[in-house]
Design a protein around this motif. Sequence first.
Motif, PDB file in Angstrom:
ATOM      1  N   LEU A  51       0.834  -1.204   0.000  1.00  0.00           N
ATOM      2  CA  LEU A  51       0.000   0.000   0.000  1.00  0.00           C
ATOM      3  C   LEU A  51       0.868   1.253   0.000  1.00  0.00           C
ATOM      4  O   LEU A  51       0.595   2.211  -0.737  1.00  0.00           O
ATOM      5  N   HIS A  52       1.901   1.246   0.819  1.00  0.00           N
ATOM      6  CA  HIS A  52       2.816   2.395   0.877  1.00  0.00           C
ATOM      7  C   HIS A  52       3.481   2.618  -0.479  1.00  0.00           C
ATOM      8  O   HIS A  52       3.574   3.755  -0.959  1.00  0.00           O
ATOM      9  N   ASP A  53       3.934   1.545  -1.111  1.00  0.00           N
ATOM     10  CA  ASP A  53       4.648   1.654  -2.378  1.00  0.00           C
ATOM     11  C   ASP A  53       3.766   2.245  -3.475  1.00  0.00           C
ATOM     12  O   ASP A  53       4.160   3.194  -4.168  1.00  0.00           O
ATOM     13  N   VAL A  54       2.551   1.695  -3.627  1.00  0.00           N
ATOM     14  CA  VAL A  54       1.645   2.195  -4.672  1.00  0.00           C
ATOM     15  C   VAL A  54       1.263   3.642  -4.384  1.00  0.00           C
ATOM     16  O   VAL A  54       1.241   4.490  -5.290  1.00  0.00           O
ATOM     17  N   THR A  55       0.980   3.946  -3.131  1.00  0.00           N
ATOM     18  CA  THR A  55       0.571   5.304  -2.751  1.00  0.00           C
ATOM     19  C   THR A  55       1.664   6.321  -3.065  1.00  0.00           C
ATOM     20  O   THR A  55       1.390   7.390  -3.623  1.00  0.00           O
ATOM     21  N   GLU A  56       2.889   6.002  -2.721  1.00  0.00           N
ATOM     22  CA  GLU A  56       3.990   6.938  -2.982  1.00  0.00           C
ATOM     23  C   GLU A  56       4.141   7.203  -4.476  1.00  0.00           C
ATOM     24  O   GLU A  56       4.309   8.358  -4.898  1.00  0.00           O
ATOM     25  N   ARG A  57       4.077   6.149  -5.291  1.00  0.00           N
ATOM     26  CA  ARG A  57       4.245   6.339  -6.743  1.00  0.00           C
ATOM     27  C   ARG A  57       3.120   7.189  -7.323  1.00  0.00           C
ATOM     28  O   ARG A  57       3.356   8.072  -8.163  1.00  0.00           O
ATOM     29  N   VAL A  58       1.898   6.927  -6.883  1.00  0.00           N
ATOM     30  CA  VAL A  58       0.750   7.650  -7.430  1.00  0.00           C
ATOM     31  C   VAL A  58       0.763   9.118  -7.014  1.00  0.00           C
ATOM     32  O   VAL A  58       0.521  10.015  -7.841  1.00  0.00           O
ATOM     33  N   MET A  59       1.060   9.405  -5.753  1.00  0.00           N
ATOM     34  CA  MET A  59       1.045  10.801  -5.297  1.00  0.00           C
ATOM     35  C   MET A  59       2.163  11.605  -5.955  1.00  0.00           C
ATOM     36  O   MET A  59       1.984  12.795  -6.246  1.00  0.00           O
ATOM     37  N   ARG A  60       3.304  10.979  -6.221  1.00  0.00           N
ATOM     38  CA  ARG A  60       4.375  11.674  -6.953  1.00  0.00           C
ATOM     39  C   ARG A  60       3.944  11.949  -8.394  1.00  0.00           C
ATOM     40  O   ARG A  60       4.208  13.028  -8.941  1.00  0.00           O
ATOM     41  N   GLN A  61       3.297  10.977  -9.023  1.00  0.00           N
ATOM     42  CA  GLN A  61       2.833  11.147 -10.402  1.00  0.00           C
ATOM     43  C   GLN A  61       1.855  12.308 -10.512  1.00  0.00           C
ATOM     44  O   GLN A  61       1.896  13.092 -11.461  1.00  0.00           O
ATOM     45  N   ILE A  62       1.015  12.449  -9.522  1.00  0.00           N
ATOM     46  CA  ILE A  62      -0.006  13.503  -9.547  1.00  0.00           C
ATOM     47  C   ILE A  62       0.600  14.879  -9.277  1.00  0.00           C
ATOM     48  O   ILE A  62       0.028  15.901  -9.643  1.00  0.00           O
ATOM     49  N   GLY A  63       1.770  14.920  -8.653  1.00  0.00           N
ATOM     50  CA  GLY A  63       2.407  16.205  -8.361  1.00  0.00           C
ATOM     51  C   GLY A  63       1.878  16.858  -7.107  1.00  0.00           C
ATOM     52  O   GLY A  63       1.938  18.087  -6.956  1.00  0.00           O
ATOM     53  N   PHE A  64       1.387  16.057  -6.190  1.00  0.00           N
ATOM     54  CA  PHE A  64       0.820  16.547  -4.941  1.00  0.00           C
ATOM     55  C   PHE A  64       1.948  17.017  -4.018  1.00  0.00           C
ATOM     56  O   PHE A  64       3.015  16.415  -3.985  1.00  0.00           O
ATOM     57  N   ASP A  65       1.702  18.096  -3.244  1.00  0.00           N
ATOM     58  CA  ASP A  65       2.729  18.586  -2.318  1.00  0.00           C
ATOM     59  C   ASP A  65       2.097  19.512  -1.282  1.00  0.00           C
ATOM     60  O   ASP A  65       1.052  20.126  -1.526  1.00  0.00           O
ATOM     61  N   SER A  66       2.749  19.607  -0.127  1.00  0.00           N
ATOM     62  CA  SER A  66       2.369  20.553   0.939  1.00  0.00           C
ATOM     63  C   SER A  66       0.934  20.359   1.427  1.00  0.00           C
ATOM     64  O   SER A  66       0.256  21.327   1.780  1.00  0.00           O
ATOM     65  N   ALA A  67       0.461  19.108   1.433  1.00  0.00           N
ATOM     66  CA  ALA A  67      -0.911  18.847   1.869  1.00  0.00           C
ATOM     67  C   ALA A  67      -1.070  17.379   2.267  1.00  0.00           C
ATOM     68  O   ALA A  67      -0.215  16.546   1.978  1.00  0.00           O
ATOM     69  N   THR A  68      -2.192  17.096   2.928  1.00  0.00           N
ATOM     70  CA  THR A  68      -2.516  15.732   3.349  1.00  0.00           C
ATOM     71  C   THR A  68      -3.368  15.034   2.286  1.00  0.00           C
ATOM     72  O   THR A  68      -3.990  15.675   1.452  1.00  0.00           O
ATOM     73  N   PHE A  69      -3.399  13.704   2.355  1.00  0.00           N
ATOM     74  CA  PHE A  69      -4.213  12.910   1.412  1.00  0.00           C
ATOM     75  C   PHE A  69      -4.724  11.650   2.105  1.00  0.00           C
ATOM     76  O   PHE A  69      -4.225  11.250   3.176  1.00  0.00           O
ATOM     77  N   SER A  70      -5.703  11.020   1.477  1.00  0.00           N
ATOM     78  CA  SER A  70      -6.211   9.718   1.912  1.00  0.00           C
ATOM     79  C   SER A  70      -6.491   8.905   0.651  1.00  0.00           C
ATOM     80  O   SER A  70      -7.187   9.383  -0.250  1.00  0.00           O
ATOM     81  N   VAL A  71      -5.923   7.700   0.575  1.00  0.00           N
ATOM     82  CA  VAL A  71      -6.097   6.842  -0.599  1.00  0.00           C
ATOM     83  C   VAL A  71      -6.792   5.554  -0.157  1.00  0.00           C
ATOM     84  O   VAL A  71      -6.365   4.914   0.811  1.00  0.00           O
ATOM     85  N   GLU A  72      -7.854   5.174  -0.875  1.00  0.00           N
ATOM     86  CA  GLU A  72      -8.643   4.002  -0.511  1.00  0.00           C
ATOM     87  C   GLU A  72      -8.336   2.831  -1.452  1.00  0.00           C
ATOM     88  O   GLU A  72      -8.205   3.020  -2.663  1.00  0.00           O
ATOM     89  N   TYR A  73      -8.275   1.626  -0.868  1.00  0.00           N
ATOM     90  CA  TYR A  73      -7.937   0.410  -1.610  1.00  0.00           C
ATOM     91  C   TYR A  73      -8.877  -0.733  -1.231  1.00  0.00           C
ATOM     92  O   TYR A  73      -9.532  -0.703  -0.184  1.00  0.00           O
ATOM     93  N   PHE A  74      -8.886  -1.768  -2.091  1.00  0.00           N
ATOM     94  CA  PHE A  74      -9.441  -3.072  -1.744  1.00  0.00           C
ATOM     95  C   PHE A  74      -8.312  -4.097  -1.792  1.00  0.00           C
ATOM     96  O   PHE A  74      -7.517  -4.115  -2.737  1.00  0.00           O
ATOM     97  N   TYR A  75      -8.268  -4.974  -0.789  1.00  0.00           N
ATOM     98  CA  TYR A  75      -7.306  -6.071  -0.774  1.00  0.00           C
ATOM     99  C   TYR A  75      -8.065  -7.385  -0.611  1.00  0.00           C
ATOM    100  O   TYR A  75      -8.842  -7.546   0.329  1.00  0.00           O
ATOM    101  N   ASP A  76      -7.859  -8.306  -1.546  1.00  0.00           N
ATOM    102  CA  ASP A  76      -8.507  -9.618  -1.509  1.00  0.00           C
ATOM    103  C   ASP A  76      -7.530 -10.625  -0.894  1.00  0.00           C
ATOM    104  O   ASP A  76      -6.527 -10.971  -1.525  1.00  0.00           O
ATOM    105  N   PRO A  77      -7.790 -11.111   0.321  1.00  0.00           N
ATOM    106  CA  PRO A  77      -6.846 -12.036   0.970  1.00  0.00           C
ATOM    107  C   PRO A  77      -6.701 -13.371   0.231  1.00  0.00           C
ATOM    108  O   PRO A  77      -5.648 -14.014   0.314  1.00  0.00           O
ATOM    109  N   GLN A  78      -7.753 -13.780  -0.496  1.00  0.00           N
ATOM    110  CA  GLN A  78      -7.686 -15.066  -1.190  1.00  0.00           C
ATOM    111  C   GLN A  78      -6.761 -15.003  -2.403  1.00  0.00           C
ATOM    112  O   GLN A  78      -5.932 -15.883  -2.623  1.00  0.00           O
ATOM    113  N   THR A  79      -6.911 -13.961  -3.209  1.00  0.00           N
ATOM    114  CA  THR A  79      -6.093 -13.824  -4.414  1.00  0.00           C
ATOM    115  C   THR A  79      -4.847 -12.975  -4.171  1.00  0.00           C
ATOM    116  O   THR A  79      -3.962 -12.918  -5.025  1.00  0.00           O
ATOM    117  N   GLN A  80      -4.804 -12.287  -3.003  1.00  0.00           N
ATOM    118  CA  GLN A  80      -3.745 -11.337  -2.660  1.00  0.00           C
ATOM    119  C   GLN A  80      -3.675 -10.181  -3.661  1.00  0.00           C
ATOM    120  O   GLN A  80      -2.628  -9.561  -3.850  1.00  0.00           O
TER     121      GLN A  80
END
Length: 432
Positions: free
Chosen positions: A262-291
């Motif tokens: 989650l940390h890895d994907v979030t960091e890449r996406v927020m850098r791509q978007i050019g976000f800075d000097s602010a807070t964010f919240s990113v929502e995900y789904f994780y399937d434990p069966q398929t991972q």
Amino acid sequence: MPDKTQNEAKNIFVIGLDEANLPTLQAVPGAKALIFHPLLSIDELQGGEVSVPELIDRARGVLDAFDGSIDAIVGYWDFPVSTLIPILSERYGTRSTSLESVVKCEHKYWSRLEQEKVTDRIPRFGKVDLESDDPRPPEGVRFPMWLKPALSYSSELAFGVEDMDQFRAAVAEIREGISRVGRPFEYILDRIDLPPEMEGVGGQVCLAEEAISGIQVAVEGYVKQGEVTIYGALDSINYPDTSSFLRHQYPSTLPLQVIEQLHDVTERVMRQIGFDSATFSVEYFYDPQTQELNLLEINPRHSQSHAELFQYVDGVPNHHCMLSLALGDDPHMPHREGPYAMAAKWYYRWFTDGVVGRVPSPEDIARIERETDGVRVDVTPEGGQRLSELSQQDSYSYELAHIFTGGSSEKDLRAKYDHCVAALDLTFDESP
């Protein structure tokens, strides 16, 4: 934030300041040196079809008339608050992320285009032609799927569909209601240099995405000088067999290796978007069966719903990061320094329409909060109000109360919630 004397107090203008969040704003470190000023009311910001130019003019009228320093302009709500912050910050010289980066988060179609440049952890998606006499799902997007406007409030006009009959019914409802938020959003789009892939898309576009499932988890963090920091992950648990939240629970119970993904994907996406000097919240789904991990959506603000949860567990509400970034201070969050091992925000919901009868008085709520430690209660409707007339509801239920609990275990959190629901004794005079 460092303590300051009253003479050095900072003036913080909060767009959409509400009574529910004022206690947690006042609980941040150094809050005695901060003066919180309301800027535009919730009714002005979310009632009917908003006029962004009118809101900007009203806000400027308040700020221009203020006799003192304007040290920060902040907010913790979605559009139009999220977009007003960078617009006003640019004019008054306060800190915020760029307007373009906010729109790249909030416009669900543009956000997907940016996400797929740096990750494959997203569902198949595409646009739905609302102008067509015979609208169809986008090529390659299969049932079951979700239809949603490019921009909406609190899952408003978001529909899960399993076949063409449900697809057409959802399209009809979205067509009827999409302009309330979509039309004002086009004013914001006109202020930005859009890339070729966004030409002609506009704000009144409908997105279709293949349904994703599993455990829903939110990652919260901030970006300062290009460095992405994640300070927490929370699980979101739905009512059984629905898409409506039962509770948000902190900290997440997912395995460490999943949190690292989650940390890895979030960091890449927020850098791509050019976000800075602010807070964010990113929502995900994780399937434990398929991972399998799938990104659901990016919010260009921290979640005010989680403020008490961080306060209960870490000792400081997440508003601290928003305020520190806006003031140029250190936004670092403490870790597990609060009084409870875990915390939850519960959504007490009703799944049919009705007219609210008895609601507890402020004295009743204060008594409930005194009876049980680690409990806070906010009741949503008023006596005599019809549930279907409440604003900011999802497509399938009505929120009666938000109940915050801190405890030693999930069993402890559940017991406190059940006690509060019984003690509230909400009644309904009629139901269909």
